[in-house]
Design a protein around this motif. Structure first.
Motif, mmCIF file in Angstrom:
data_model
loop_
_atom_site.group_PDB
_atom_site.id
_atom_site.type_symbol
_atom_site.label_atom_id
_atom_site.label_comp_id
_atom_site.label_asym_id
_atom_site.label_seq_id
_atom_site.Cartn_x
_atom_site.Cartn_y
_atom_site.Cartn_z
ATOM 1 N N UNK A 2 3.466 1.177 -5.706
ATOM 2 C CA UNK A 2 3.379 1.923 -4.458
ATOM 3 C C UNK A 2 4.514 1.503 -3.537
ATOM 4 N N UNK A 3 5.290 2.486 -3.083
ATOM 5 C CA UNK A 3 6.457 2.237 -2.245
ATOM 6 C C UNK A 3 6.308 3.052 -0.971
ATOM 7 N N UNK A 4 6.547 2.427 0.176
ATOM 8 C CA UNK A 4 6.275 3.086 1.454
ATOM 9 C C UNK A 4 7.407 2.875 2.439
ATOM 10 N N UNK A 5 7.442 3.758 3.431
ATOM 11 C CA UNK A 5 8.345 3.610 4.562
ATOM 12 C C UNK A 5 7.556 3.784 5.857
ATOM 13 N N UNK A 6 7.976 3.029 6.886
ATOM 14 C CA UNK A 6 7.244 3.071 8.146
ATOM 15 C C UNK A 6 8.201 2.726 9.285
ATOM 16 N N UNK A 7 8.418 3.674 10.184
ATOM 17 C CA UNK A 7 9.130 3.397 11.423
ATOM 18 C C UNK A 7 8.118 2.785 12.386
ATOM 19 N N UNK A 8 8.247 1.479 12.608
ATOM 20 C CA UNK A 8 7.211 0.754 13.363
ATOM 21 C C UNK A 8 7.385 0.871 14.870
ATOM 22 N N UNK A 20 -2.426 -4.625 9.889
ATOM 23 C CA UNK A 20 -3.657 -3.919 9.524
ATOM 24 C C UNK A 20 -3.380 -2.881 8.447
ATOM 25 N N UNK A 21 -2.273 -2.138 8.616
ATOM 26 C CA UNK A 21 -1.933 -1.125 7.610
ATOM 27 C C UNK A 21 -1.549 -1.761 6.280
ATOM 28 N N UNK A 22 -0.778 -2.854 6.314
ATOM 29 C CA UNK A 22 -0.403 -3.533 5.076
ATOM 30 C C UNK A 22 -1.637 -3.979 4.297
ATOM 31 N N UNK A 23 -2.624 -4.492 5.006
ATOM 32 C CA UNK A 23 -3.853 -4.928 4.345
ATOM 33 C C UNK A 23 -4.630 -3.743 3.777
ATOM 34 N N UNK A 24 -4.669 -2.649 4.517
ATOM 35 C CA UNK A 24 -5.412 -1.474 4.079
ATOM 36 C C UNK A 24 -4.726 -0.749 2.922
ATOM 37 N N UNK A 25 -3.427 -0.518 3.042
ATOM 38 C CA UNK A 25 -2.709 0.296 2.066
ATOM 39 C C UNK A 25 -2.196 -0.497 0.879
ATOM 40 N N UNK A 26 -1.882 -1.761 1.098
ATOM 41 C CA UNK A 26 -1.405 -2.677 0.064
ATOM 42 C C UNK A 26 -0.228 -2.124 -0.741
ATOM 43 N N UNK A 27 0.830 -1.667 -0.080
ATOM 44 C CA UNK A 27 2.009 -1.201 -0.822
ATOM 45 C C UNK A 27 2.736 -2.373 -1.472
ATOM 46 N N UNK A 233 1.984 10.981 -3.850
ATOM 47 C CA UNK A 233 2.657 10.727 -2.585
ATOM 48 C C UNK A 233 1.735 11.136 -1.449
ATOM 49 N N UNK A 234 2.016 10.633 -0.263
ATOM 50 C CA UNK A 234 1.192 11.006 0.871
ATOM 51 C C UNK A 234 1.681 10.413 2.175
ATOM 52 N N UNK A 235 1.012 10.777 3.247
ATOM 53 C CA UNK A 235 1.286 10.257 4.588
ATOM 54 C C UNK A 235 -0.011 9.682 5.136
ATOM 55 N N UNK A 255 4.817 5.293 -8.204
ATOM 56 C CA UNK A 255 5.604 5.502 -9.402
ATOM 57 C C UNK A 255 4.885 4.910 -10.604
ATOM 58 N N UNK A 256 4.958 5.604 -11.724
ATOM 59 C CA UNK A 256 4.443 5.048 -12.973
ATOM 60 C C UNK A 256 5.311 3.884 -13.400
ATOM 61 N N UNK A 257 4.738 2.959 -14.135
ATOM 62 C CA UNK A 257 5.517 1.837 -14.644
ATOM 63 C C UNK A 257 6.600 2.335 -15.579
#
Length: 259
Positions: A2-8, A20-27, A233-235, A255-257
């Motif tokens: 899982x790969x994510x982007x975030x403008x904080x 909080x988001x890192x713990x919830x989403x665990x990318x 994918x998602x938001x 992404x698949x391995x």
């Protein structure tokens, strides 16, 4: 993976939201933009405690980019976009993680149009396209990920007719985005949701989030080598509704391995 982007929109002021988001989403891999913190004020201790290693390039008051990785080695390639040694804005950082080139970017906003800020945006895009062409030519598994400050299509913004002369939606920048796609860079969200109205940013004013009057500015583009590995994918749009949250929401892909 899982790969994510975030403008904080300010990593220290919104650190509780990020954690909080890192713990919830665990990318597994996260690209951050708009740190708004000098290099020495990056909250590395808290990021490490959340389970992530990090590289970053901070800048006082504005800009700033970072790449985080969980249980993975980060090999830094470069921390600025080549082509203009006088450009001191922290808007680009590049690394290799799991044999993939991760290009984290915070493309200039460009407003007001016309003017020097828009000219800078176009010159930055020109340099960026040169680097992306190099990655395509080398046939590398690479990801362009971050806040592009580009609204690609009318479906990507609420009431597009209002944005004709905005630097986010100008013909020049939308054309540049399409040229990336023609070179082989795959827009992950649009690949999986070709016609759906999806936003990643909502202004703080006029209850834009409550009305879903947003726009899609944050993108994850895959080089041809990775097209077949895209699974989902998602938001995480609900994060935008959290107290003291950024005006952006995290965007992610899975992404698949590698076979």
């Amino acid at each position: 993976m899982k790969i994510a982007t975030y403008n904080v929109n300010g990593i220290n002021g919104r650190l509780p939201v990020l954690l909080k988001w890192l713990q919830e989403a665990s990318p597994d891999i996260v690209c951050l933009q708009e740190l708004k913190a000098p290099q020495e004020r990056f909250p590395l201790q808290e990021i490490n405690a959340a389970g992530y290693q990090a590289i970053w390039n901070g800048q006082k008051s504005w800009n700033g980019v970072a790449i985080l990785a969980k249980d993975r080695e980060i090999t830094e390639v470069q921390r600025s976009l080549p082509g203009d040694p006088e450009d001191i804005q922290s808007r680009y950082i590049e690394a290799i993680i799991d044999k993939m080139v991760i290009c984290c970017l915070y493309l200039p906003n460009g407003n007001p149009y016309p003017g020097p800020k828009f000219d800078y945006k176009l010159s930055w895009i020109k340099r960026f396209k040169k680097r992306t062409n190099q990655l395509i030519a080398m046939e590398l598994p690479a990801i362009l990920i971050g806040d592009f400050n580009i609204i690609p299509e009318p479906v990507d913004v609420y009431k597009p007719e209002r944005w004709e002369n905005d630097a986010l939606y100008r013909t020049e920048v939308r054309k540049a985005y399409k040229e990336l796609q023609k070179k082989g860079w795959l827009d992950s969200i649009r690949k999986l949701f070709p016609e759906e109205k999806i936003y990643t940013f909502w202004d703080y004013l006029y209850k834009a989030y409550d009305r879903n009057a947003g726009m899609r500015l944050d993108h994850i583009l895959l080089s041809p080598y990775l097209h077949s590995r895209l699974q989902s994918a998602g938001v995480d749009s609900h994060v935008r509704g959290w107290e003291k949250s950024s005006d952006h929401a995290p965007v992610w892909i899975e992404l698949a391995d590698e076979m």
